[in-house]
Design a protein around this motif. Structure first.
Motif, mmCIF file in Angstrom:
data_model
loop_
_atom_site.group_PDB
_atom_site.id
_atom_site.type_symbol
_atom_site.label_atom_id
_atom_site.label_comp_id
_atom_site.label_asym_id
_atom_site.label_seq_id
_atom_site.Cartn_x
_atom_site.Cartn_y
_atom_site.Cartn_z
ATOM 1 N N GLY A 260 0.799 -1.221 0.000
ATOM 2 C CA GLY A 260 0.000 0.000 0.000
ATOM 3 C C GLY A 260 0.832 1.270 0.000
ATOM 4 O O GLY A 260 1.997 1.273 -0.405
ATOM 5 N N LYS A 261 0.240 2.353 0.461
ATOM 6 C CA LYS A 261 0.867 3.673 0.404
ATOM 7 C C LYS A 261 2.162 3.741 1.219
ATOM 8 O O LYS A 261 2.291 3.076 2.239
ATOM 9 C CB LYS A 261 -0.103 4.735 0.923
ATOM 10 C CG LYS A 261 -1.342 4.921 0.053
ATOM 11 C CD LYS A 261 -2.246 5.994 0.621
ATOM 12 C CE LYS A 261 -3.487 6.184 -0.238
ATOM 13 N NZ LYS A 261 -4.379 7.233 0.327
ATOM 14 N N VAL A 262 3.091 4.561 0.734
ATOM 15 C CA VAL A 262 4.358 4.776 1.439
ATOM 16 C C VAL A 262 4.090 5.400 2.800
ATOM 17 O O VAL A 262 3.321 6.352 2.930
ATOM 18 C CB VAL A 262 5.278 5.688 0.608
ATOM 19 C CG1 VAL A 262 6.463 6.168 1.440
ATOM 20 C CG2 VAL A 262 5.758 4.956 -0.644
ATOM 21 N N GLU A 263 4.741 4.854 3.833
ATOM 22 C CA GLU A 263 4.565 5.332 5.200
ATOM 23 C C GLU A 263 5.918 5.417 5.902
ATOM 24 O O GLU A 263 6.944 5.014 5.364
ATOM 25 C CB GLU A 263 3.644 4.385 5.989
ATOM 26 C CG GLU A 263 2.243 4.220 5.415
ATOM 27 C CD GLU A 263 1.456 3.155 6.140
ATOM 28 O OE1 GLU A 263 2.041 2.439 6.980
ATOM 29 O OE2 GLU A 263 0.247 3.019 5.856
ATOM 30 N N ASN A 264 5.887 5.944 7.126
ATOM 31 C CA ASN A 264 7.038 5.854 8.021
ATOM 32 C C ASN A 264 8.246 6.650 7.535
ATOM 33 O O ASN A 264 9.381 6.297 7.829
ATOM 34 C CB ASN A 264 7.423 4.361 8.191
ATOM 35 C CG ASN A 264 8.376 4.112 9.336
ATOM 36 O OD1 ASN A 264 8.320 4.795 10.346
ATOM 37 N ND2 ASN A 264 9.256 3.141 9.173
ATOM 38 N N VAL A 265 8.006 7.704 6.782
ATOM 39 C CA VAL A 265 9.103 8.507 6.243
ATOM 40 C C VAL A 265 9.394 9.666 7.194
ATOM 41 O O VAL A 265 8.507 10.463 7.517
ATOM 42 C CB VAL A 265 8.764 9.046 4.848
ATOM 43 C CG1 VAL A 265 9.861 9.991 4.355
ATOM 44 C CG2 VAL A 265 8.567 7.893 3.872
ATOM 45 N N SER A 266 10.635 9.785 7.610
ATOM 46 C CA SER A 266 11.043 10.862 8.506
ATOM 47 C C SER A 266 11.364 12.125 7.707
ATOM 48 O O SER A 266 12.231 12.092 6.821
ATOM 49 C CB SER A 266 12.279 10.443 9.308
ATOM 50 O OG SER A 266 12.844 11.555 9.967
ATOM 51 N N PRO A 267 10.709 13.250 8.004
ATOM 52 C CA PRO A 267 11.061 14.504 7.337
ATOM 53 C C PRO A 267 12.529 14.875 7.539
ATOM 54 O O PRO A 267 13.123 15.537 6.685
ATOM 55 C CB PRO A 267 10.125 15.528 7.991
ATOM 56 C CG PRO A 267 8.968 14.727 8.498
ATOM 57 C CD PRO A 267 9.561 13.405 8.918
ATOM 58 N N MET A 268 13.108 14.448 8.655
ATOM 59 C CA MET A 268 14.523 14.750 8.922
ATOM 60 C C MET A 268 15.428 14.129 7.863
ATOM 61 O O MET A 268 16.443 14.722 7.478
ATOM 62 C CB MET A 268 14.910 14.243 10.311
ATOM 63 C CG MET A 268 14.036 14.782 11.437
ATOM 64 S SD MET A 268 14.225 16.565 11.646
ATOM 65 C CE MET A 268 15.783 16.611 12.521
#
Length: 349
Positions: A260-268
């Motif tokens: 499914g959709k991309v998740e768990n991405v840190s803006p840092m």
């Protein structure tokens, strides 16, 4: 039609979606009987021997819009040229030739007994000594493997991380990568998948388990191999995990959405560590750089693919055969199982 072989029937069968659903299981699929298409100038009529059922195919079954129905299914296959519409571009496409095909127009689908295809855009010659049904999956997976490895090298890397690595595509990459001077860090979910890959030559395999120990193992492998690139067919939270593990300025190419959709991405990671998430699509890779480069790229890739299509070759596939009538039930059963590296193939002979 300017040339033909054998008697061509007036009608044929094809598989269509008549109503999209919430998922593959709930969409409505029917076998239709329709007129056999006639090739125009620059096109040939192909009697289909077999067509591969790819994840990219059945993802469109339930995502199509009601107004598109009946929605003809299938994107690639193989068969024999049985008639020609004439024109200069058809001169190299002899009647009786074995070919693979993609790029169908006129609202056609590969899951049909006959298709008309532009000789300039969608017909690919096959080795004469290859059983034509063995090339049902000649395009999407093998050309994607070549495109991924080319992208890795073009970014100055000699190694990369690959998820869902026990798939048919993953196995092709494992076989092809050494000839391209590229090392692959393969991520799989289960130990039996790891054993499968090791059995065909994989040197670096990481099994993602229920705990997070695999992440440190992967981090060490990435540091050892000096890579900054990952190709992710899974998406979901795994994309964010990969981005976190890759070094500064690392890139995750997403080319599938199994989770499914991309998740768990840190803006840092994106802001301060200059990491990136890019998409990878086969058509975009093939067409990059303009028409001339596309022609040269297709020619070079075609030679590599044809050299490996025979059983055991790098671009060959292992199939489970099905029919127009049984395809829907068989794909639902396959998606609900834990089978590794299985691909369904529609047979018409």
């Amino acid at each position: 039609m300017t040339g033909s072989s054998n008697e061509i029937p007036p009608t044929m069968k094809r598989l269509v979606v008549t109503s999209p659903g919430e998922d593959v299981a709930s969409c409505k699929i029917e076998v239709q009987e329709v007129p056999v298409p006639k090739p125009a100038c620059g096109e040939v009529l192909i009697k289909v021997a077999a067509a591969a059922i790819n994840p990219s195919d059945y993802g469109t079954w339930f995502r199509c819009k009601p107004e598109q129905c009946p929605f003809a299914m299938g994107n690639e296959g193989s068969g024999t040229i049985v008639s020609s519409g004439g024109g200069l571009s058809t001169l190299t496409c002899r009647i009786g030739a074995k070919v693979g095909f993609v790029g169908l127009k006129h609202k056609q689908g590969a899951y049909s007994e006959y298709v008309v295809v532009s000789t300039l855009e969608g017909v690919f010659s096959l080795p004469d000594d290859l059983p034509v049904e063995d090339a049902a999956s000649f395009f999407v997976n093998p050309y994607t493997a070549i495109g991924i490895l080319d992208t890795v090298k073009s970014e100055g890397n000699s190694a990369f991380v690959h998820t869902a690595a026990a798939s048919q595509l993953g196995q092709m990459i494992v076989k092809l990568a050494p000839t391209e001077g590229v090392e692959v860090i393969n991520i799989v979910r289960r130990e039996e998948q790891a054993e499968l890959l090791r059995g065909i030559g994989a040197k670096h395999v990481v099994v993602s388990g229920s705990d997070n120990s695999w992440k440190e193992e992967l981090r060490l492998k990435i540091k050892e191999m000096g890579t900054t690139i990952a190709f992710d067919a899974v998406a979901g939270s795994l994309t964010g995990d990969l981005l976190d593990i890759l070094p500064k300025k690392g890139t995750v190419y997403v080319y599938g959405v199994l989770a499914g959709k991309v998740e768990n991405v840190s803006p840092m990671d994106l802001i301060y560590r200059q990491k990136k998430i890019n998409g990878f699509h086969l058509s975009s890779w093939l067409r990059s750089g303009g028409h001339l480069k596309t022609v040269l790229r297709l020619s070079a890739a075609g030679k590599k693919v044809n050299s490996g299509l025979k059983p055991g070759g790098w671009s060959s596939s292992t199939f489970k055969d099905t029919t127009l009538e049984n395809a829907h039930a068989d794909i639902v059963e396959l998606l609900g199982s834990s089978a590794t590296g299985q691909k369904l193939r529609l047979r018409f002979d």
